[in-house]
Design an enzyme around this catalytic site. Structure first.
Site, short mmCIF file in Angstrom:
data_model
loop_
_atom_site.label_atom_id
_atom_site.label_comp_id
_atom_site.label_asym_id
_atom_site.label_seq_id
_atom_site.Cartn_x
_atom_site.Cartn_y
_atom_site.Cartn_z
N GLY A 113 -2.38 -8.26 -9.65
CA GLY A 113 -2.80 -6.93 -9.21
C GLY A 113 -1.66 -6.15 -8.61
N ALA A 114 -0.46 -6.33 -9.19
CA ALA A 114 0.75 -5.76 -8.59
C ALA A 114 1.16 -4.43 -9.19
CB ALA A 114 1.91 -6.74 -8.73
N SER A 139 -0.43 -1.58 -8.87
CA SER A 139 -0.85 -0.44 -8.05
C SER A 139 -1.29 -0.94 -6.68
CB SER A 139 -2.01 0.31 -8.73
OG SER A 139 -3.14 -0.53 -8.86
N GLY A 140 -1.58 0.00 -5.79
CA GLY A 140 -2.16 -0.32 -4.49
C GLY A 140 -1.31 -1.23 -3.63
N ILE A 141 -1.97 -2.12 -2.89
CA ILE A 141 -1.23 -2.98 -1.97
C ILE A 141 -0.38 -4.01 -2.73
CG2 ILE A 141 -2.95 -2.63 -0.16
CD1 ILE A 141 -3.86 -5.50 -0.57
N GLY A 142 -0.78 -4.37 -3.95
CA GLY A 142 0.04 -5.29 -4.73
C GLY A 142 1.38 -4.68 -5.07
N SER A 163 -11.42 -9.63 2.04
CA SER A 163 -11.88 -8.34 2.54
C SER A 163 -12.84 -8.55 3.70
CB SER A 163 -12.61 -7.56 1.43
OG SER A 163 -13.29 -6.44 1.94
N TYR A 166 -19.63 -8.06 -4.86
CA TYR A 166 -18.26 -7.96 -4.34
C TYR A 166 -18.11 -8.72 -3.03
CZ TYR A 166 -14.03 -5.91 -2.35
OH TYR A 166 -12.79 -5.73 -1.77
#
Length: 282
Positions: free
Chosen positions: A20-21, A23-26, A147, A174
């Site tokens: 998951g790299a 976008s976002g925190i990745g 989370s 989720y």
């Protein structure tokens, strides 16, 4: 007694795999870890974004589709071929999904948030152990992006695919998946005792990314959300800092033990989840 993650240390000579790299925190974590000297394997689904992050970090791009377990198996083989040593595996991919089944026959949310990461970890586990045998003590780690939603999770071993009960816009599935991340981490810590590989999970906080879509409540909340760079700090520090907590801990942002569901401490549930997951990916 609670503990707090210190600032990250230099990472020269260490390889970090981040899913998951793209976008976002990745993406933010990949950038910072590369600046700290790490060699970063940038794993993503979108070819253009994944290649762009790899270029800006000096890392290598690896594509995967978590909706297909064969794609995860191909990723595992590619990573093993590319890296003789892997010091950190950051299982960061996941998120909300519609109510649907994957081509493998699993609930989409369950596969994206837990099962695919479980399979990738299993495929890389021997390489991580071999790396730990020769690496500095405590430097080889598996990190799960969980989370705060895990506090609402109620996964059942007889319904891991979330077939029963209300869908609630995907939030129940989720929350189950995020609690499964913590349970997986706790069981990993038990099974990896004595190998030199440690495992941690963390809540990044509410981060201003594409997560959750653009509904009015989500859009309003994002006005006060953390930036991706702030949200990535627990991941960066769990990869690079001296972690002041035993393997198996869950961090709420930078502090452990983080508050979550009481089910996170259910050893029978954690063991049952592991055994069921292993059977599903066999």
């Amino acid at each position: 007694m609670s503990v707090r993650l210190p600032a990250p240390a230099r990472m020269e000579g260490r390889t970090v795999v981040i899913t998951g790299a793209s976008s976002g925190i990745g993406r933010a974590a990949a950038r910072e870890l590369a600046l700290l000297g790490a060699e970063v394997a940038v794993v993503g689904r979108n070819p253009e974004r994944t290649a762009a992050v790899a270029e800006e970090t000096g890392g290598r791009a690896f594509l995967v589709d978590y909706d297909r377990l064969d794609s995860v198996r191909d990723l595992g083989a590619a990573l093993l071929h590319a890296y003789p040593a892997i010091h950190v595996l950051a299982n960061n991919a996941g998120g909300m999904a519609e109510r649907a089944s994957t081509g493998d026959g699993h609930d989409l949310t369950f596969q994206r948030n837990h099962l695919a990461g479980f399979l990738l970890t299993s495929l890389l586990l021997d390489r991580l152990k071999a790396t730990a045998a020769v690496a500095p003590e405590g430097s080889v780690r598996i990190v799960q992006t969980a989370s705060g939603a895990a506090g609402f999770g109620r996964p059942r071993l007889d319904d891991l695919e979330n077939r029963r009960g209300p869908w609630v816009g995907g939030w129940r599935a989720y929350a189950n998946g995020k609690l499964e991340n913590i349970l997986f981490t706790r069981e990993l810590a038990q099974r990896l005792a004595g190998t030199g590989v440690s495992a941690y999970a963390f809540h990044p906080g509410f981060v201003a990314t594409s997560f959750g879509g653009g509904g009015p409540l989500i859009s309003l909340a994002k006005r006060t959300a953390l930036s991706p760079e702030e949200g990535a700090q627990p991941l960066v520090r769990l990869a690079a800092a001296a972690v002041p907590a035993p393997s198996g801990n869950y961090f709420d942002r930078l502090t452990a033990p983080g508050r979550t569901s009481r089910l996170a401490a259910d050893a029978d549930l954690a063991r049952g989840l592991w055994e069921a997951s292993a059977a599903l990916v066999a």
